[in-house]
Structure formats: structure tokens, C-alpha cells
Design a protein around this motif. Structure first.
Motif, PDB file in Angstrom:
ATOM      1  N   LYS A 141       7.274   6.155 -15.917  1.00 39.14           N
ATOM      2  CA  LYS A 141       9.015   6.344 -16.717  1.00 39.14           C
ATOM      3  C   LYS A 141       8.786   5.321 -17.321  1.00 39.14           C
ATOM      4  O   LYS A 141       9.528   5.610 -19.007  1.00 39.14           O
ATOM      5  N   ARG A 142       8.731   4.284 -17.645  1.00 43.39           N
ATOM      6  CA  ARG A 142       8.440   2.758 -18.795  1.00 43.39           C
ATOM      7  C   ARG A 142       7.955   3.984 -20.182  1.00 43.39           C
ATOM      8  O   ARG A 142       8.417   3.408 -20.581  1.00 43.39           O
ATOM      9  N   LEU A 143       6.970   4.276 -19.394  1.00 37.46           N
ATOM     10  CA  LEU A 143       5.378   4.277 -20.843  1.00 37.46           C
ATOM     11  C   LEU A 143       6.676   5.736 -21.497  1.00 37.46           C
ATOM     12  O   LEU A 143       6.074   5.960 -22.836  1.00 37.46           O
ATOM     13  N   GLU A 144       7.135   7.318 -20.577  1.00 35.03           N
ATOM     14  CA  GLU A 144       7.648   8.056 -21.159  1.00 35.03           C
ATOM     15  C   GLU A 144       8.875   7.525 -22.389  1.00 35.03           C
ATOM     16  O   GLU A 144       9.071   7.834 -22.881  1.00 35.03           O
ATOM     17  N   GLU A 145       9.685   6.223 -21.453  1.00 31.64           N
ATOM     18  CA  GLU A 145      10.490   5.596 -22.619  1.00 31.64           C
ATOM     19  C   GLU A 145      10.209   5.388 -23.528  1.00 31.64           C
ATOM     20  O   GLU A 145      10.611   5.208 -24.574  1.00 31.64           O
ATOM     21  N   GLU A 146       9.501   4.047 -23.087  1.00 32.46           N
ATOM     22  CA  GLU A 146       7.961   3.581 -24.734  1.00 32.46           C
ATOM     23  C   GLU A 146       8.317   5.124 -25.594  1.00 32.46           C
ATOM     24  O   GLU A 146       8.600   4.423 -26.979  1.00 32.46           O
ATOM     25  N   ARG A 147       7.637   5.703 -25.294  1.00 30.83           N
ATOM     26  CA  ARG A 147       6.986   6.816 -25.759  1.00 30.83           C
ATOM     27  C   ARG A 147       8.632   7.766 -27.045  1.00 30.83           C
ATOM     28  O   ARG A 147       8.356   7.883 -28.191  1.00 30.83           O
TER      29      ARG A 147
ATOM     30  N   ALA B  43       1.002  -1.094   0.002  1.00 26.33           N
ATOM     31  CA  ALA B  43      -0.176  -0.085   0.006  1.00 26.33           C
ATOM     32  C   ALA B  43       1.015   1.222  -0.068  1.00 26.33           C
ATOM     33  O   ALA B  43       0.429   2.391  -0.877  1.00 26.33           O
ATOM     34  N   PRO B  44       1.900   1.166   0.909  1.00 25.70           N
ATOM     35  CA  PRO B  44       2.002   2.536   1.137  1.00 25.70           C
ATOM     36  C   PRO B  44       3.216   3.036  -0.810  1.00 25.70           C
ATOM     37  O   PRO B  44       3.379   3.858  -1.051  1.00 25.70           O
ATOM     38  N   VAL B  45       4.011   1.732  -1.371  1.00 23.92           N
ATOM     39  CA  VAL B  45       4.827   1.113  -1.978  1.00 23.92           C
ATOM     40  C   VAL B  45       4.016   2.224  -4.401  1.00 23.92           C
ATOM     41  O   VAL B  45       4.608   1.671  -4.464  1.00 23.92           O
ATOM     42  N   VAL B  46       2.545   2.073  -3.759  1.00 24.90           N
ATOM     43  CA  VAL B  46       1.410   2.641  -5.090  1.00 24.90           C
ATOM     44  C   VAL B  46       2.311   3.468  -5.717  1.00 24.90           C
ATOM     45  O   VAL B  46       2.563   3.494  -6.395  1.00 24.90           O
ATOM     46  N   HIS B  47       2.538   4.302  -4.979  1.00 19.53           N
ATOM     47  CA  HIS B  47       3.361   6.233  -5.262  1.00 19.53           C
ATOM     48  C   HIS B  47       4.916   5.856  -6.445  1.00 19.53           C
ATOM     49  O   HIS B  47       4.722   5.945  -7.569  1.00 19.53           O
ATOM     50  N   HIS B  48       5.336   5.031  -5.680  1.00 14.13           N
ATOM     51  CA  HIS B  48       6.417   4.585  -6.370  1.00 14.13           C
ATOM     52  C   HIS B  48       6.498   3.973  -7.696  1.00 14.13           C
ATOM     53  O   HIS B  48       6.980   4.004  -8.915  1.00 14.13           O
ATOM     54  N   GLU B  49       5.548   2.108  -7.511  1.00 11.87           N
ATOM     55  CA  GLU B  49       5.234   2.017  -8.868  1.00 11.87           C
ATOM     56  C   GLU B  49       4.519   2.388  -9.493  1.00 11.87           C
ATOM     57  O   GLU B  49       5.066   2.900 -11.309  1.00 11.87           O
ATOM     58  N   MET B  50       3.548   3.459  -9.351  1.00 11.96           N
ATOM     59  CA  MET B  50       3.804   4.571 -10.513  1.00 11.96           C
ATOM     60  C   MET B  50       4.126   5.101 -11.040  1.00 11.96           C
ATOM     61  O   MET B  50       4.166   5.654 -12.345  1.00 11.96           O
TER      62      MET B  50
END
Length: 404
Positions: free
Chosen positions: A228-234, A216-223
Motif C-alpha cells: 500500500k505504501r509503495l502504491e501510494e508512493e507510486r 511470524a503470523p503477521v508477515v502477510h499483513h506487513e507486506m
């Protein structure tokens, strides 16, 4: 004892040298490998000797650019020589670092006594490839070094032809398939879902609750990692799009340059054709002008020749007329002289006849003595008898005095 063997060996050697005969042979042929000519093949001609002596090399030659060779050799032997062809090659063993030998015995009828062979043994086409060779087919490839620009121009049409294959490469594994995304059809990668059994369902639910509590406290980090992954993909997609745009631009530029080059070549070809046509027309005009000039010169020469012939004919005609006139004058002169000569001869005959008559008349009046009755009839000479008349001649013929 050793001296005896030495003398025996020396005597045998001298006898062999004395009885040795010089023999020669010539061999010709064409070297082939898989039906292709083999220029530069080294061909040797040997004479086979006994087991106690090595074979003698009679001659060697290198095949020319057509694969044709002609090797000659001669030697002195006590017996008939046994020549054979020896070729070392690697036909059928390319890339195996092995060599094979081709040999063929020369027939005895092609061996000639003397320093030079009188007959040539033509072997024809020699195929070096054998049926048991490991390499039956071998293509010799020639690599040409090109620069990077030429290779790019060569690869652009291939890339355009197989563009969809390059952009949609499928990697197959044992569990799932992964398809690379493209700018045309974005593909979402789905993780495989494993359904738990009835016995494991409680364990899975409890484990999921624990994972939710701990994560629960690590959701922001995973998002943030997902962003970042989406940005790299873009960014990757943008780079891929830029690369594709650059390739399209290069392709269009190459097509444009190719079109410009084709247009320039077409212009050059048309200009060359026009220049050739003009050159042909100029040559044709010069040829026709030369023909007209030659025809005019020929006609002028013929006209001049005809005029000269007419002048010669006129001159000959005048000469013939003068000659005819001269001959007629000569004929008339000779005829006149002949007539005058006839007249003079007739006058001379008449004069002689008159003189003869006068002489006969005068001689008949003289007295003839009785002792010689022929005095009254004088003997006429041949010249005088011609001028006498027939009557007088009969008179003298009948005269008995002429019978004396």
C-alpha cells in the motif's frame, strides 16, 4: 475696592489697545524627509507669548505637491512679536505611532509693521529627519493586486528556474537526513542501524527470536502495508509527474503565447514604421508640391512685376520725350520771340535816332535870341538823353547853358 481694580484693569487694557502696533510676517520653505519632498504637510505659524498667555496662531497652510509652503500672518501686539514655524510629523518614526515636532524661530529683521509683510523669510530645504530618530531608512512599498492568472504567469519562470530546489528539498535533523524522492533520481530512505554492545548482544538476540516468533503470523499483513505504501508512493509520483507535466505545458503555452504576442507586436511595430514612413513620404511630397507651386507663383508674380515695371519705364520714357519736345518747342518759341523783340527794339532805336537827328537838324536852323543864349540849347529829359548819340551828349555837356 473691587471697582478700583476693575477700573485699573480697564485703563491698562485701553492703553495697551491704543499703543498696540499691527505686525506681519511671511515664511516660505520646502519640507523634506530623507531628502524626499513631503507634499500635504501641515505647517503652522505661531506668535510666542508669555507664560501667562497661550501662543497665538497667525496662519497655517498645507504644502503643495512639491512640498513647498508659504504661510502668512499678522497680529497686533504692544511689543515686537516672536513668530516661529510649527510642523508636526512622523518622519523617522514610521510604524511606531509617534509624532515629533519641528520648530524654528523667524528672525526679527523679517517682521514688518503693517497688515502685509514687505520681506519673505525663505527657510530653504527643511529636513525633518533627526540623527536620533529610530527609523533612519524606510522604504514605502506599494502593493498591486493581481488576479490568479497573472500570478501563475509570474510564478512559472521562477518555478522553472528553481525546479531542482523545489523537487529536492532536504530536511536536516539531529539524527539523519531525509530527501524527498523525485521522478529523476529516486532515493531510498535507510533506517539508522544501532550496533549493540557485548553485554547487550544476548538480550538483543533473545529479543529478536521472540519478535520473530510473535511476528511470524503477521508477515502477510506487513507486506500488504508495504505494498500500500509503495502504491501510494507510486500514485504520489504519478500525480507529481502530472503536475510537472501540467506546469511544463503551461510554461510552453505561456512561451508560445509570448512568442505569438511578440510576433504580433513586431508586426504591429513594422506596420507602424511602414505607415509612418508612408506618412512622412506623403508629407514630403505634399511639401515639395507646395514648394513648387509657391515657386511658380513667385516667378509668375516676379514676371508680372517686371512687365509692369517695363511698361512704367516705357511710359515714363515717352512722357520724358514729350516733355523734352515740349520744352524745346517752348525754348524755340521764346528764342524766336526774343529775336523778334530785339529786332523791334533795334528798329525802334534806329527810328528814334533818326527822329532825334531830324529834330536836332531842324532846331539848329532856328535863330536864337541873344537875351537867352540857352534857348538854342533846349534841356533834354532823361528819356531823350538815352536816345542821343555820344557826340550830341558831349556837345550839350560842354554847353555853358547846362551849368545853370
Amino acid at each position: 475696592m473691587p471697582l478700583f481694580f476693575r477700573l485699573l484693569f480697564l485703563a491698562n487694557f485701553l492703553v495697551t489697545v491704543a499703543l498696540a502696533v499691527q505686525q506681519a510676517v511671511t515664511v516660505k520653505g520646502i519640507v523634506n524627509c530623507r531628502g524626499q519632498k513631503q507634499p500635504g504637510t501641515f505647517v503652522q505659524l505661531y506668535d510666542e507669548d508669555s507664560i501667562f498667555d497661550s501662543d497665538d496662531l497667525l496662519g497655517s497652510v498645507i504644502a503643495d505637491h512639491r512640498g513647498v509652503f508659504c504661510v502668512k500672518g499678522n497680529t497686533e501686539e504692544f511689543t515686537t512679536i516672536e513668530p516661529y514655524i510649527f510642523i508636526e510629523h512622523n518622519c523617522g518614526y514610521e510604524g511606531l505611532n509617534e509624532k515629533r515636532v519641528f520648530t524654528r524661530i523667524v528672525p526679527i529683521e523679517y517682521i514688518t509693521e503693517g497688515p502685509k509683510a514687505k520681506h519673505v523669510y525663505h527657510m530653504g530645504d527643511i529636513e525633518l529627519l533627526t540623527a536620533d530618530a529610530p527609523v533612519q531608512k524606510y522604504d514605502k512599498r506599494i502593493y498591486v493586486e493581481t488576479n490568479i492568472d497573472e500570478r501563475i504567469r509570474q510564478c512559472i519562470p521562477i518555478y522553472v528556474q528553481y525546479k531542482r530546489y523545489y523537487e529536492k528539498t532536504v530536511f536536516e535533523t539531529k539524527t539523519h537526513e531525509t530527501v524527498l524522492p523525485t521522478d529523476e533520481e529516486p532515493v531510498e530512505i535507510e533506517e539508522p542501524v544501532v550496533e549493540p554492545t557485548e553485554g547487550e548482544q544476548e538480550v538483543v538476540t533473545s529479543s529478536t527470536e521472540e519478535v520473530q516468533e510473535t511476528e511470524a503470523p503477521v508477515v502477510h499483513h506487513e507486506m500488504s502495508d508495504e505494498e500500500k505504501r509503495l502504491e501510494e508512493e507510486r500514485l504520489r509520483l504519478e500525480e507529481e509527474q502530472q503536475r510537472l507535466d501540467e506546469i511544463r505545458r503551461l510554461e510552453e503555452e505561456s512561451l508560445r503565447l509570448e512568442e505569438i504576442r511578440r510576433i504580433e507586436e513586431e508586426k504591429k511595430r513594422i506596420e507602424e514604421i511602414r505607415r509612418q514612413e508612408e506618412e512622412q513620404q506623403r508629407i514630403e511630397l505634399e511639401r515639395r508640391e507646395e514648394e513648387r507651386r509657391l515657386e511658380a507663383e513667385r516667378r509668375a508674380a516676379e514676371e508680372k512685376k517686371r512687365e509692369e515695371e517695363a511698361k512704367l519705364q516705357e511710359q515714363r520714357r515717352k512722357e520724358q520725350e514729350e516733355e523734352h519736345k515740349r520744352r524745346m518747342d517752348e525754348y524755340h518759341r521764346r528764342e524766336q520771340e526774343r529775336q523778334e523783340a530785339l529786332k523791334r527794339r533795334e528798329e525802334e532805336i534806329k527810328r528814334r535816332e533818326e527822329e532825334e537827328k531830324i529834330r536836332i537838324s531842324t532846331s539848329s536852323s532856328e535863330k536864337v535870341e541873344k537875351k537867352d543864349p540857352c534857348v538854342h540849347y533846349p534841356v533834354l529829359t532823361h528819356i531823350q538823353s538815352i536816345s542821343r548819340s555820344i557826340e550830341a551828349r558831349h556837345e550839350y555837356v560842354e554847353d555853358p547853358c547846362l551849368k545853370r
